[in-house]
Every structure is written in C-alpha cells, then in structure tokens.
Design an enzyme around this catalytic site. Structure first.
Site, PDB file in Angstrom:
ATOM      1  N   ARG A   1       9.469  -3.297  -9.832  1.00 42.06           N
ATOM      2  CA  ARG A   1       9.081  -2.807  -8.281  1.00 42.06           C
ATOM      3  C   ARG A   1       8.111  -4.146  -7.725  1.00 42.06           C
ATOM      4  NH1 ARG A   1       4.858  -2.268  -4.948  1.00 42.06           N
ATOM      5  NH2 ARG A   1       3.342  -1.589  -6.442  1.00 42.06           N
ATOM      6  N   GLU A   2       7.003  -4.168  -8.231  1.00 45.49           N
ATOM      7  CA  GLU A   2       6.117  -5.007  -7.332  1.00 45.49           C
ATOM      8  C   GLU A   2       6.753  -6.383  -7.689  1.00 45.49           C
ATOM      9  OE1 GLU A   2       3.488  -6.999  -5.231  1.00 45.49           O
ATOM     10  OE2 GLU A   2       2.833  -5.084  -5.772  1.00 45.49           O
TER      11      GLU A   2
ATOM     12  N   HIS B   1       8.343   3.965  -6.937  1.00 42.96           N
ATOM     13  CA  HIS B   1       7.438   3.879  -6.047  1.00 42.96           C
ATOM     14  C   HIS B   1       7.732   4.312  -4.431  1.00 42.96           C
ATOM     15  CE1 HIS B   1       4.139   1.349  -3.572  1.00 42.96           C
ATOM     16  NE2 HIS B   1       3.380   1.743  -4.671  1.00 42.96           N
TER      17      HIS B   1
ATOM     18  N   ASP C   1       5.211   7.497  -7.777  1.00 48.88           N
ATOM     19  CA  ASP C   1       4.055   7.027  -7.567  1.00 48.88           C
ATOM     20  C   ASP C   1       3.910   7.034  -5.716  1.00 48.88           C
ATOM     21  OD1 ASP C   1       3.234   6.642  -9.930  1.00 48.88           O
ATOM     22  OD2 ASP C   1       3.777   4.510 -10.009  1.00 48.88           O
TER      23      ASP C   1
ATOM     24  N   ARG D   1       1.688  10.514  -8.882  1.00 52.53           N
ATOM     25  CA  ARG D   1       0.402   9.741  -8.742  1.00 52.53           C
ATOM     26  C   ARG D   1       0.299   9.660  -7.086  1.00 52.53           C
ATOM     27  NH1 ARG D   1       0.718   3.629  -7.705  1.00 52.53           N
ATOM     28  NH2 ARG D   1       1.435   4.684  -5.696  1.00 52.53           N
TER      29      ARG D   1
ATOM     30  N   HIS E   1      -4.467  -0.878  -9.244  1.00 50.54           N
ATOM     31  CA  HIS E   1      -3.522  -2.046  -8.988  1.00 50.54           C
ATOM     32  C   HIS E   1      -4.194  -2.976  -8.151  1.00 50.54           C
ATOM     33  CE1 HIS E   1       0.600  -3.099  -7.458  1.00 50.54           C
ATOM     34  NE2 HIS E   1      -0.005  -3.726  -6.522  1.00 50.54           N
TER      35      HIS E   1
ATOM     36  N   HIS F   1      -4.344  -7.062  -6.735  1.00 49.17           N
ATOM     37  CA  HIS F   1      -3.640  -8.130  -6.311  1.00 49.17           C
ATOM     38  C   HIS F   1      -4.374  -9.566  -6.683  1.00 49.17           C
ATOM     39  CE1 HIS F   1       0.343  -7.378  -4.293  1.00 49.17           C
ATOM     40  NE2 HIS F   1      -0.133  -6.301  -4.347  1.00 49.17           N
TER      41      HIS F   1
ATOM     42  N   HIS G   1     -13.790 -30.275 -31.990  1.00 47.48           N
ATOM     43  CA  HIS G   1     -12.887 -29.106 -31.841  1.00 47.48           C
ATOM     44  C   HIS G   1     -12.015 -29.110 -32.823  1.00 47.48           C
ATOM     45  CE1 HIS G   1     -13.615 -27.276 -27.630  1.00 47.48           C
ATOM     46  NE2 HIS G   1     -14.448 -28.246 -27.751  1.00 47.48           N
TER      47      HIS G   1
END
Length: 430
Positions: A38-39, A98, A118, A158, A221, A223, A318
């Site tokens: 979706r996103e 969504h 959603d 939601r 959510h 960004h 290291h």
C-alpha cells in the site's frame, strides 16, 4: 496512560532493554502492519503487477508479519482485483485495505474479501482546508457512518487521523473518543510529513492511551522525512502503542516510512527471544532483495542487518576484540539473521590479530613476529591502495611457502615494497 502510572521492572531477557518501562509499555508485545503493498506502491519507482504483488504478499507472510495492508480497491479496477486475489490466498496474515473515510470506498472494500479496513481522513488545518474541506463535526459524522457500515459487515476496522502531529490536540482527542465509542478495533496516529520527534510521539500516544478503552489498540504510521521513523516507532511502543506500520526498505511516499528491517533490529535488542519467536529472521535478506529488485534500487550499504557493511569490521582494535568476543562491537548476532561477519584486513588500519585470524583460517602456521612483519607490509601497500582479500592471502601464502623452504632472502624481498627494491642499488652506490 493515566498520569499516575508508575514505571515497572522490565522482564525482557535482553540486557539492552530499558531497566524500567511504563506500566502500559508494549515493547515486548506488538504487531506489524506491513504496508509495502500500500504505502510502498506510492514509492517513486514502484509498479507491482498482480503476480509480483502475490509474490510479495507470500514473502511477507512467510516472514511472519501479522497484517498485510493493500492499496485501496477504489484506486483503480486492477487494485480492486488485486485485493480480491490476495484476500483469497489463504495467508496466515490478516489482509487489510486502506481507504478514505467515504462510504463509496467502504462499500467497494467490504466486497473484496479482506479481513479489515484501515479508514483514514486528514485532521490538520492544512488538510481540512486544502484537501477535503470538511470541519471536525463533519469528519465525526462521516466516520460514524463508515465505521458502523464496516462493523455491520463483520470486518475489523481501524480509524486514523492523517497528519496527526499538526492537528489540534483537542480535535484529535474528541475524534478518537467518538470513534472509540463506536467500537473500532484500533485508532491510528499518522506522522504524515515526518515532522514528529520521539518525545512528541511518546507524549501523544501516552495521552491517547489514557482516554481510550483498554481494549482499543493504537496503530502508528511514521514517515521518515527527518530521519526519525524508527525512533518514533520505538517511542510509540514505549508509550503503549500496539501496532506499527512498516514497509520493506522503508519504501513509500517521498522518503517512505519505518523500514521493517530497522524495526526488527531495534526491537531485537529489547527482547531477542520474543522477536525471534514471531518472525523468520533469516528470511529478511531475501525479502529485502525481492523488493529492491522489484523497484530497481540497491539495498543501502548501511541498512540495518542486511547492508553489506552491517557486520564488517575494519579498525585493528575493533577486529581484535571482535575475534575474541563478537559482543564487544556487535549488538546483533549476524548468524541469527542468516548473515556472516567479515573482518576487513587489507587496509592501513589493520592489526596483526586480524591478519593472524586469516592465516589460521588458511591453515598457515606463522609466528606472531611473522604476522607482525606481514601486517607491516600490508599497511605499506594499503597506504597506496587498499588490498583485496586475494592480495592478502597471496602475501600470507608466499611468506609461509618461503618460510617452509627456509628461503630468508625471498622473505626479505617479499616484505619490501617494489619502489624500495628499485631504490636499494642507488642507496648502496651513494
């Protein structure tokens, strides 16, 4: 969280988890809503046909995410058909889609066979003025209609504000309390423009937790416009959030959202047993490579866990410590994720302990003095150009062969740089 809530001892098995957490902290009890489909479709390079979407959905399911979020079926006819196809795969993960807070979207989505919707609407003054043009009274009215409809279909729902961190707090709380009374499964907070910092996130989630019913979950959510998406997700869970939205490699609108690999890395340090029990961690690299190939990008060199430098050690001090005890410079165990540790030695910062380790890997018996001499040669060469592992191996093998043969002259020549050899006769003549 109520103002009087007090810290409680953390029972996590990890020594790196907070010693004390808030009583409603969910650091060891949370779920992923995976939004690559979706996103992620909003990422600049993204185009997933139906076959690729199904492949991605199955890979996410194999990894173990609890929810898979899909593009709204109202976006296009193909998006609708893809929702139906993925909802019918019989995956273990719940399938969500969504949608806007609009009855037309809700009706279409409820007929696709998904497990839940959603629902989202902008609540900041920016979005109310320049996007949908609705006031808060109208938003609550529309939300009530849509939520009641979705619930009447027996689906999970939601409800989320959009641009939550630029919305008026009183407006937000009134809206969330209204939808909470309608019986939503989750309310959502969205940092739509990536403006929030962890302290702001903690405060808002904590406040929201205090006004919701205990059974109502909180989804977040974030960004990544200002680089805080993973830290914000962690802060949200500390304050009582229950669900975090992610995408593979963080792909999404603009700079994207919380990357699933970053969230896994962060939360593994809190409770490794819990994270390992939920997700197939060794499949993370293949999952990320699948998405990287699909959207034609490279996995970043500094990507948490799977970046090619994630478990590479270079500096001499290291390397020595890592060889003695990996925990000295590694908070994560590469083998848990199907990764391997690499000690880089062909450079000017190398140390003889790292060179010794490589000689032992090759089965070459060399003394500490031998190895220190070889390390000196590597450093001289690396002042001109970094040496490959093949270069270093060749130097080690040649030194060992000359030593076994008793050819000390060859060893001396091996340890001298070519220009030093050329300059030697001139120095003698002088």
């Amino acid at each position: 969280m109520p103002p009087h809530a007090s810290p409680i001892a953390n029972v996590s098995s990890s020594p790196y988890a907070p010693k004390y957490t808030d009583s409603l902290s969910r650091l060891t009890n949370w779920s992923i809503i995976e939004s690559t489909l979706r996103e992620g479709e909003q990422f600049a390079n993204a185009f997933f046909d139906t076959a690729k979407k199904i492949e991605i959905a199955k890979a996410l399911d194999d990894f173990g995410v609890e929810y898979i979020e899909l593009t709204s079926p109202a976006a296009s006819e193909q998006s609708r058909l893809d929702c139906i196809a993925i909802a019918n795969l019989g995956l273990k993960a719940k399938i969500l889609t969504h949608v806007r807070c609009h009855m037309d979207d809700a009706r279409i989505a409820c007929e696709t066979g998904v497990d839940g919707l959603d629902v989202v609407i902008g609540t900041s003054s920016y979005l109310r003025e320049f996007s949908h043009g609705k006031d808060m009274e109208r938003i609550i009215k529309d939300a009530t209609e849509v939520i009641n409809y979705v619930k009447s279909k027996g689906l999970e729902v939601r409800f989320s504000s959009e641009d939550s961190f630029r919305s008026d707090l009183v407006d937000l709380l009134n809206l969330y309390k209204a939808v909470d009374q309608l019986g939503v499964n989750r309310v959502g907070i969205a940092d739509t423009v990536g403006c929030a910092n962890p302290r702001q996130v903690y405060d808002l989630v904590k406040t929201l937790r205090s006004v919701l019913k205990p059974t109502t979950d909180i989804e977040c959510h974030f960004h990544n416009d200002t680089g805080c998406a993973t830290a914000n997700a962690y802060a949200a869970l500390e304050a009582g959030a229950t669900h975090i939205d992610t995408s593979v490699l963080g792909i999404g609108e603009r700079n994207g959202i919380t990357p699933i690999g970053n969230l896994i890395a962060r939360m593994f340090t809190v409770d490794p047993d819990y994270v390992a029990s939920k997700y197939q961690l060794h499949k993370l690299r293949d999952l990320e490579n699948l998405i990287a190939d699909a959207v034609e990008i490279q996995v970043p060199f500094n990507n948490c866990i799977t970046g090619y430098c994630a478990f590479t050690h270079k500096a001499g001090i290291h390397a020595k410590a890592i060889l003695n005890n990996p925990a000295t410079y590694e908070i994560l165990k590469p083998e848990v994720f199907g990764m391997t540790r690499y000690v880089s030695i062909g450079h000017r910062l190398t140390g003889w302990n790292a060179v010794k380790n490589r000689a032992e890997q090759l089965g070459l018996a060399l003394s500490d003095d031998d190895l220190k001499a070889i390390t000196g040669k590597i450093k001289k060469l690396a002042d001109i150009k970094n040496q490959s592992m093949e270069d270093v191996d060749g130097l080690l093998r040649n030194f060992h062969a000359y030593k076994v043969a008793g050819d000390h002259s060859a060893i001396e020549q091996l340890l001298v740089l070519p220009d030093e050899v050329a300059a030697a006769p001139e120095a003698i003549a002088a």
